[in-house]
Scaffold this motif. Structure first.
Motif, mmCIF file in Angstrom:
data_model
loop_
_atom_site.group_PDB
_atom_site.id
_atom_site.type_symbol
_atom_site.label_atom_id
_atom_site.label_comp_id
_atom_site.label_asym_id
_atom_site.label_seq_id
_atom_site.Cartn_x
_atom_site.Cartn_y
_atom_site.Cartn_z
ATOM 1 N N ASN A 83 2.581 19.818 -0.138
ATOM 2 C CA ASN A 83 3.559 19.097 -0.948
ATOM 3 C C ASN A 83 3.915 19.943 -2.160
ATOM 4 O OD1 ASN A 83 3.456 16.539 0.542
ATOM 5 N ND2 ASN A 83 1.403 16.361 -0.300
ATOM 6 N N MET B 254 15.197 20.886 7.869
ATOM 7 C CA MET B 254 14.092 19.960 8.066
ATOM 8 C C MET B 254 13.437 20.293 9.395
ATOM 9 S SD MET B 254 15.602 16.472 6.490
ATOM 10 C CE MET B 254 14.034 15.799 6.066
ATOM 11 N N LEU C 80 8.745 17.540 -0.525
ATOM 12 C CA LEU C 80 9.208 18.319 -1.661
ATOM 13 C C LEU C 80 9.928 17.366 -2.596
ATOM 14 C CD1 LEU C 80 10.631 21.794 -1.935
ATOM 15 C CD2 LEU C 80 11.883 19.940 -2.981
ATOM 16 N N ILE D 213 14.877 26.173 1.484
ATOM 17 C CA ILE D 213 13.684 25.378 1.732
ATOM 18 C C ILE D 213 13.604 24.953 3.189
ATOM 19 C CG2 ILE D 213 13.505 24.566 -0.638
ATOM 20 C CD1 ILE D 213 14.757 21.933 0.222
ATOM 21 N N GLU D 214 12.379 24.848 3.673
ATOM 22 C CA GLU D 214 12.084 24.256 4.975
ATOM 23 C C GLU D 214 11.073 23.155 4.700
ATOM 24 O OE1 GLU D 214 9.795 25.421 9.047
ATOM 25 O OE2 GLU D 214 11.098 26.946 8.171
ATOM 26 N N VAL D 215 11.453 21.912 4.970
ATOM 27 C CA VAL D 215 10.634 20.772 4.579
ATOM 28 C C VAL D 215 10.511 19.764 5.704
ATOM 29 C CG1 VAL D 215 11.261 20.960 2.132
ATOM 30 C CG2 VAL D 215 12.608 19.513 3.625
ATOM 31 N N LYS D 216 9.519 18.889 5.545
ATOM 32 C CA LYS D 216 9.407 17.724 6.409
ATOM 33 C C LYS D 216 10.167 16.565 5.767
ATOM 34 C CE LYS D 216 6.107 14.681 8.636
ATOM 35 N NZ LYS D 216 4.690 14.360 8.801
ATOM 36 N N LYS D 217 9.951 16.382 4.441
ATOM 37 C CA LYS D 217 10.627 15.331 3.679
ATOM 38 C C LYS D 217 11.074 15.914 2.350
ATOM 39 C CE LYS D 217 7.669 11.675 5.472
ATOM 40 N NZ LYS D 217 6.666 10.660 5.118
ATOM 41 N N ILE D 218 12.165 15.346 1.803
ATOM 42 C CA ILE D 218 12.663 15.826 0.513
ATOM 43 C C ILE D 218 13.149 14.653 -0.319
ATOM 44 C CG2 ILE D 218 14.970 16.303 1.432
ATOM 45 C CD1 ILE D 218 15.060 18.692 -0.564
ATOM 46 N N CYS E 55 7.398 23.691 3.010
ATOM 47 C CA CYS E 55 6.625 22.525 2.584
ATOM 48 C C CYS E 55 6.356 21.652 3.807
ATOM 49 C CB CYS E 55 7.432 21.775 1.525
ATOM 50 S SG CYS E 55 6.649 20.327 0.859
ATOM 51 N N ASN E 56 5.083 21.494 4.171
ATOM 52 C CA ASN E 56 4.720 20.725 5.361
ATOM 53 C C ASN E 56 4.717 19.221 5.141
ATOM 54 O OD1 ASN E 56 4.303 23.118 6.827
ATOM 55 N ND2 ASN E 56 2.309 23.344 5.865
ATOM 56 N N CYS F 104 18.811 23.984 3.065
ATOM 57 C CA CYS F 104 17.691 23.118 3.411
ATOM 58 C C CYS F 104 17.659 22.931 4.918
ATOM 59 C CB CYS F 104 17.836 21.754 2.733
ATOM 60 S SG CYS F 104 16.581 20.564 3.217
#
Length: 122
Positions: free
Chosen positions: A66, A114, A83, A95-100, A79-80, A112
């Motif tokens: 996070n 996901m 963010l 960014i590469e995220v699961k949730k933002i 971010c696994n 971005c």
């Protein structure tokens, strides 16, 4: 809020702190939570969370579970988990995220993506 229903600022255990009067260059490899309140140039890799305080500045990439940004980050983030870009936060990078979560007043410049595999597996 992070997925376990706690705010990043409420983290009970912070393993690495770069204080407001610090100006550090290097590479951080950690297994715990990292908090940046000063200036840091370099990449951060941790299995836990990265917290960037209002006066914190990071010039480098972040790879963590996070990320919560109240200060400034110039770099890419993987971010696994979640963010959070809080009202005083500024992020210039991809960014590469699961949730933002992007609060009103926050600034984000970048791309971005996901991670659909992570989203579908939860």
């Amino acid at each position: 809020m992070f997925t376990n229903q706690r705010k990043p600022q409420d983290s009970q255990r912070i393993d690495t702190i770069i204080g407001p009067s610090s100006n550090i260059e290097g590479k951080i490899n950690a297994t715990g939570t990292v908090r940046i309140d000063g200036k840091y140039a370099g990449d951060i890799f941790t299995d836990e969370d990265v917290l960037v305080g209002e006066n914190g500045v990071i010039n480098g990439n972040i790879n963590s579970r996070n990320v919560s940004i109240s200060g400034k980050v110039n770099g890419n983030i993987i971010c696994n988990g979640l963010l959070e870009l809080l009202p005083t936060g500024q992020l210039d990078g991809d960014i590469e995220v699961k949730k933002i979560s992007i609060s009103d007043g926050a600034i984000f410049k970048g791309k971005c993506s996901m991670n659909l595999e992570q989203i579908l597996s939860t």
